[in-house]
Design an enzyme around this catalytic site. Structure first.
Site, PDB file in Angstrom:
ATOM      1  N   PRO A  94       0.795  -1.242   0.000  1.00  9.51           N
ATOM      2  CA  PRO A  94       0.000   0.000   0.000  1.00  9.51           C
ATOM      3  C   PRO A  94       0.825   1.289   0.000  1.00  9.51           C
ATOM      4  CG  PRO A  94       0.123  -0.846   2.220  1.00  9.51           C
ATOM      5  CD  PRO A  94       0.841  -1.852   1.351  1.00  9.51           C
ATOM      6  N   GLY A  95       2.164   1.149   0.104  1.00  5.87           N
ATOM      7  CA  GLY A  95       3.008   2.334   0.016  1.00  5.87           C
ATOM      8  C   GLY A  95       3.875   2.617   1.221  1.00  5.87           C
ATOM      9  N   SER A  96       3.879   1.722   2.210  1.00  6.93           N
ATOM     10  CA  SER A  96       4.635   2.002   3.442  1.00  6.93           C
ATOM     11  C   SER A  96       6.144   2.052   3.188  1.00  6.93           C
ATOM     12  CB  SER A  96       4.309   0.962   4.518  1.00  6.93           C
ATOM     13  OG  SER A  96       4.619  -0.342   4.076  1.00  6.93           O
ATOM     14  N   TRP A  97       6.649   1.180   2.306  1.00  4.44           N
ATOM     15  CA  TRP A  97       8.081   1.228   2.013  1.00  4.44           C
ATOM     16  C   TRP A  97       8.431   2.515   1.277  1.00  4.44           C
ATOM     17  CZ3 TRP A  97      11.285  -3.721   0.737  1.00  4.44           C
ATOM     18  CH2 TRP A  97      11.240  -4.582   1.842  1.00  4.44           C
ATOM     19  N   ASP A 148       2.875  -0.946  -9.026  1.00  8.11           N
ATOM     20  CA  ASP A 148       2.050  -2.006  -8.450  1.00  8.11           C
ATOM     21  C   ASP A 148       0.851  -2.303  -9.338  1.00  8.11           C
ATOM     22  OD1 ASP A 148       2.047  -3.293  -5.413  1.00  8.11           O
ATOM     23  OD2 ASP A 148       0.106  -3.438  -6.429  1.00  8.11           O
ATOM     24  N   ASP A 201       1.573  -3.739 -14.504  1.00  3.21           N
ATOM     25  CA  ASP A 201       2.186  -5.057 -14.429  1.00  3.21           C
ATOM     26  C   ASP A 201       3.601  -4.963 -14.992  1.00  3.21           C
ATOM     27  OD1 ASP A 201       2.992  -7.685 -14.711  1.00  3.21           O
ATOM     28  OD2 ASP A 201       1.089  -8.376 -15.564  1.00  3.21           O
ATOM     29  N   ILE A 202       4.616  -5.308 -14.180  1.00  6.59           N
ATOM     30  CA  ILE A 202       6.004  -5.143 -14.628  1.00  6.59           C
ATOM     31  C   ILE A 202       6.383  -6.106 -15.746  1.00  6.59           C
ATOM     32  CG2 ILE A 202       6.837  -4.202 -12.451  1.00  6.59           C
ATOM     33  CD1 ILE A 202       8.070  -7.049 -11.980  1.00  6.59           C
ATOM     34  N   ASP A 261       8.780  -5.986  -2.020  1.00  8.91           N
ATOM     35  CA  ASP A 261       8.129  -6.551  -0.834  1.00  8.91           C
ATOM     36  C   ASP A 261       6.791  -7.181  -1.217  1.00  8.91           C
ATOM     37  OD1 ASP A 261       8.003  -7.073   1.957  1.00  8.91           O
ATOM     38  OD2 ASP A 261       6.669  -5.366   2.254  1.00  8.91           O
ATOM     39  N   LYS A 270      11.628  -9.768  -0.711  1.00  7.65           N
ATOM     40  CA  LYS A 270      11.005 -10.681   0.260  1.00  7.65           C
ATOM     41  C   LYS A 270      10.779 -12.035  -0.393  1.00  7.65           C
ATOM     42  CE  LYS A 270       6.584 -10.247   1.177  1.00  7.65           C
ATOM     43  NZ  LYS A 270       5.399  -9.578   1.694  1.00  7.65           N
TER      44      LYS A 270
END
Length: 214
Positions: free
Chosen positions: A63-66, A83, A100-101, A125, A169
């Site tokens: 959600p954007g915490s990093w 994302d 999508d990467i 992550d 991760k």
């Protein structure tokens, strides 16, 4: 009716856990979007790789915490996030939502956003939607991490600097050793880390890779 009751019970357990979880409470106190912010903070305290002028790209940033942490640690740098989900704006971060990467058009957008910048840090992550089978979920997450790795190790969509960092991760399992060997072929240092913010019963681990061999 049974499945509804079971879902309600799981939701109740989740809410109860979040209300007492040390890092969930700290996340609310510090206005982070998720407790995972403290995993990145701890890993950065250990390896000190987020510099004030770093260029950082966070793949699977919801959600954007990093990204919130990156913006704080790299005030004179550049922070970008990608994302599949919609990610609410973060001041100081350049975000590609619903992207999508593996899509060539998204890869082109990433290159345009970077505008010929060399990247100091690549973060991942993200995690796949769980199937309920731990072995399958482990393999799927390894493949996600491998797809990010290919962006700078094979496809050259991201130009990682020679002393660059890749942090991803994984969930522990049978494919971990093979993936670590792949990373070790391209990085001088590959270390396995489990921050204290990871739950004790979780198979979650982080691979910290530094000094990219071009």
């Amino acid at each position: 009716m049974f499945s509804t009751k079971k879902s309600q019970g799981n939701l109740h357990k989740y809410i109860q856990r979040q209300s007492t979880d040390e890092f969930a409470v700290k996340a609310r106190e510090h206005n982070y979007r998720a407790r995972s912010a403290f995993k990145l903070i701890e890993i950065n305290e250990k390896f000190k790789f987020l510099k004030p002028e770093s260029t950082v790209i966070d793949i699977g940033c919801a959600p954007g915490s990093w990204l919130q942490v990156v913006v704080q640690k790299c005030p004179n740098g550049y922070a970008s996030g990608v994302d599949l989900q919609n990610v609410l704006p973060i001041r100081g971060a350049d975000i590609l939502s619903l992207s999508d990467i593996t899509d060539p058009a998204v890869k082109l957008k990433i290159r345009e956003k970077l505008a010929h910048r060399q990247v100091d840090v690549v973060l991942s992550d993200m995690a796949p939607n769980p199937t309920g089978d731990n072995a399958t979920d482990h393999l799927r997450l390894i493949e996600l991490c491998r797809s990010v790795f290919r962006l700078f190790s094979v496809e050259n969509e991201i130009e990682l600097v020679k002393n660059g960092v890749y942090l991803c991760k994984i969930w522990d399992g049978s494919a971990r050793a093979e993936f670590v060997r792949e990373l070790s072929d391209r990085f001088s240092t590959v270390k396995t880390v489990k921050p204290t913010a990871c739950r004790d019963n979780s198979a979650e681990l982080y691979l910290f890779c530094r000094n990219f061999k071009k």
